[in-house]
Scaffold this motif. Structure first.
Motif, PDB file in Angstrom:
ATOM      1  N   GLN A  70      17.753  41.725  48.068  1.00 21.10           N
ATOM      2  CA  GLN A  70      17.618  40.843  49.259  1.00 21.10           C
ATOM      3  C   GLN A  70      17.900  41.763  50.202  1.00 21.10           C
ATOM      4  N   GLN A  71      17.916  41.157  51.731  1.00 21.47           N
ATOM      5  CA  GLN A  71      18.211  42.253  52.650  1.00 21.47           C
ATOM      6  C   GLN A  71      19.500  42.084  53.340  1.00 21.47           C
ATOM      7  N   ALA A  72      20.470  41.041  52.732  1.00 20.66           N
ATOM      8  CA  ALA A  72      21.784  40.807  53.119  1.00 20.66           C
ATOM      9  C   ALA A  72      22.874  41.138  51.936  1.00 20.66           C
ATOM     10  N   ASP A  73      23.713  41.722  52.450  1.00 23.30           N
ATOM     11  CA  ASP A  73      24.957  41.935  51.367  1.00 23.30           C
ATOM     12  C   ASP A  73      25.181  40.668  50.624  1.00 23.30           C
ATOM     13  N   ASP A  74      25.432  41.127  49.392  1.00 22.61           N
ATOM     14  CA  ASP A  74      25.686  39.953  48.319  1.00 22.61           C
ATOM     15  C   ASP A  74      27.256  40.170  47.715  1.00 22.61           C
ATOM     16  N   LEU A  75      27.745  41.100  47.895  1.00 22.78           N
ATOM     17  CA  LEU A  75      29.002  41.685  47.516  1.00 22.78           C
ATOM     18  C   LEU A  75      30.025  42.034  48.568  1.00 22.78           C
ATOM     19  N   ALA A  76      31.295  41.818  48.640  1.00 23.53           N
ATOM     20  CA  ALA A  76      32.262  42.672  49.140  1.00 23.53           C
ATOM     21  C   ALA A  76      33.573  42.512  48.502  1.00 23.53           C
ATOM     22  N   THR A  77      34.305  43.664  48.301  1.00 26.38           N
ATOM     23  CA  THR A  77      35.744  43.627  47.635  1.00 26.38           C
ATOM     24  C   THR A  77      36.244  44.588  48.483  1.00 26.38           C
ATOM     25  N   LEU A  78      37.371  44.281  48.963  1.00 26.02           N
ATOM     26  CA  LEU A  78      38.341  44.911  49.754  1.00 26.02           C
ATOM     27  C   LEU A  78      39.846  44.961  49.003  1.00 26.02           C
ATOM     28  N   GLY A  93      55.034  48.138  50.456  1.00 25.35           N
ATOM     29  CA  GLY A  93      54.274  48.327  49.357  1.00 25.35           C
ATOM     30  C   GLY A  93      53.417  47.134  49.082  1.00 25.35           C
ATOM     31  N   LEU A  94      53.180  46.251  49.922  1.00 27.03           N
ATOM     32  CA  LEU A  94      52.419  45.111  49.642  1.00 27.03           C
ATOM     33  C   LEU A  94      50.953  45.435  49.519  1.00 27.03           C
ATOM     34  N   SER A  95      50.090  44.661  48.903  1.00 27.71           N
ATOM     35  CA  SER A  95      48.643  45.078  48.617  1.00 27.71           C
ATOM     36  C   SER A  95      47.912  43.591  48.658  1.00 27.71           C
ATOM     37  N   GLY A  96      46.650  43.560  48.758  1.00 25.96           N
ATOM     38  CA  GLY A  96      45.773  42.434  48.694  1.00 25.96           C
ATOM     39  C   GLY A  96      44.411  42.708  48.348  1.00 25.96           C
ATOM     40  N   LEU A  97      43.881  41.791  47.542  1.00 25.65           N
ATOM     41  CA  LEU A  97      42.232  42.113  47.303  1.00 25.65           C
ATOM     42  C   LEU A  97      41.557  40.913  47.793  1.00 25.65           C
ATOM     43  N   VAL A  98      40.495  41.231  48.671  1.00 20.31           N
ATOM     44  CA  VAL A  98      39.796  40.158  49.055  1.00 20.31           C
ATOM     45  C   VAL A  98      38.240  40.230  48.295  1.00 20.31           C
ATOM     46  N   GLY A  99      37.908  39.296  47.936  1.00 18.63           N
ATOM     47  CA  GLY A  99      36.486  39.318  47.354  1.00 18.63           C
ATOM     48  C   GLY A  99      35.582  38.269  47.784  1.00 18.63           C
ATOM     49  N   SER A 100      34.246  38.578  48.203  1.00 16.92           N
ATOM     50  CA  SER A 100      33.202  37.514  48.599  1.00 16.92           C
ATOM     51  C   SER A 100      32.008  38.117  47.708  1.00 16.92           C
ATOM     52  N   TYR A 101      31.571  37.191  46.867  1.00 18.23           N
ATOM     53  CA  TYR A 101      30.302  37.404  46.088  1.00 18.23           C
ATOM     54  C   TYR A 101      29.394  36.136  46.244  1.00 18.23           C
ATOM     55  N   GLY A 102      28.000  36.569  46.339  1.00 18.62           N
ATOM     56  CA  GLY A 102      27.091  35.573  46.403  1.00 18.62           C
ATOM     57  C   GLY A 102      25.977  35.981  45.271  1.00 18.62           C
ATOM     58  N   TYR A 103      25.534  34.850  44.669  1.00 19.80           N
ATOM     59  CA  TYR A 103      24.548  34.743  43.650  1.00 19.80           C
ATOM     60  C   TYR A 103      23.302  34.197  43.987  1.00 19.80           C
ATOM     61  N   ARG A 104      22.169  34.692  43.677  1.00 22.13           N
ATOM     62  CA  ARG A 104      20.853  33.796  43.755  1.00 22.13           C
ATOM     63  C   ARG A 104      21.005  32.563  43.218  1.00 22.13           C
TER      64      ARG A 104
END
Length: 164
Positions: free
Chosen positions: A29-37, A44-55
């Protein structure tokens, strides 16, 4: 974007570096479908952000806060806490749509600032720091490495940063 903003708000600590994978990885597809940060923050803190799209099927949007003693998972409709190798859904007086309710509260806060001059909970320096993290994540995804940020502020009211 909203999951990142939420994580940074909950952690209340400046982001020092970000590593990201962003793009079209799941289907054509023409748009991003996954982002993981992955974020590194003060103390010492850490974080995980995830956004995932599926057809087919629903998207997975979550925010995770990781600590030595426990973890917090923020989902669109619930909060989970992980401790002692198990997850427990917290029973809180929250609306049906946790993330949308939080976004609506930010808009009400902005409206009060415009109409009544009430100081917003989220100030421009914090919003600028969120955008610096977004730009660093894009750079990380393109270059394939961790991007360092020079942090100027220390909290929600003054969490601005400048890129190195």
């Amino acid at each position: 974007m909203h999951a990142l903003d939420r994580l940074m708000w909950l952690m209340d600590a400046p982001v020092h570096s970000v590593s990201a994978v962003i793009g079209t990885h799941l289907h054509d597809q023409q748009a991003d479908d996954l982002a993981t940060l992955f974020l590194r923050m003060d103390g010492g803190l850490s974080g995980l952000v995830g956004s995932y799209g599926y057809r087919q099927g629903g998207p997975l949007n979550s925010t995770h806060i990781l600590t030595e003693a426990a973890s917090l998972r923020v989902m669109p409709d619930r909060l989970d806490i992980g401790c002692n190798d198990a997850w427990e859904t917290l029973t809180l007086p929250i609306g049906k749509h946790l993330m949308l309710d939080a976004l609506a509260e930010e808009w009400r806060d902005l409206r009060a600032w415009c109409r009544e001059g009430q100081i917003p909970q989220v100030q421009s320096e914090f919003a600028g720091h969120v955008m610096d993290v977004v730009f660093a994540a894009e750079q990380s995804a393109k270059e394939g490495g961790e991007i360092q940020l020079a942090v100027l502020g220390r909290n929600r009211g003054s969490g601005g940063s400048a890129r190195l």
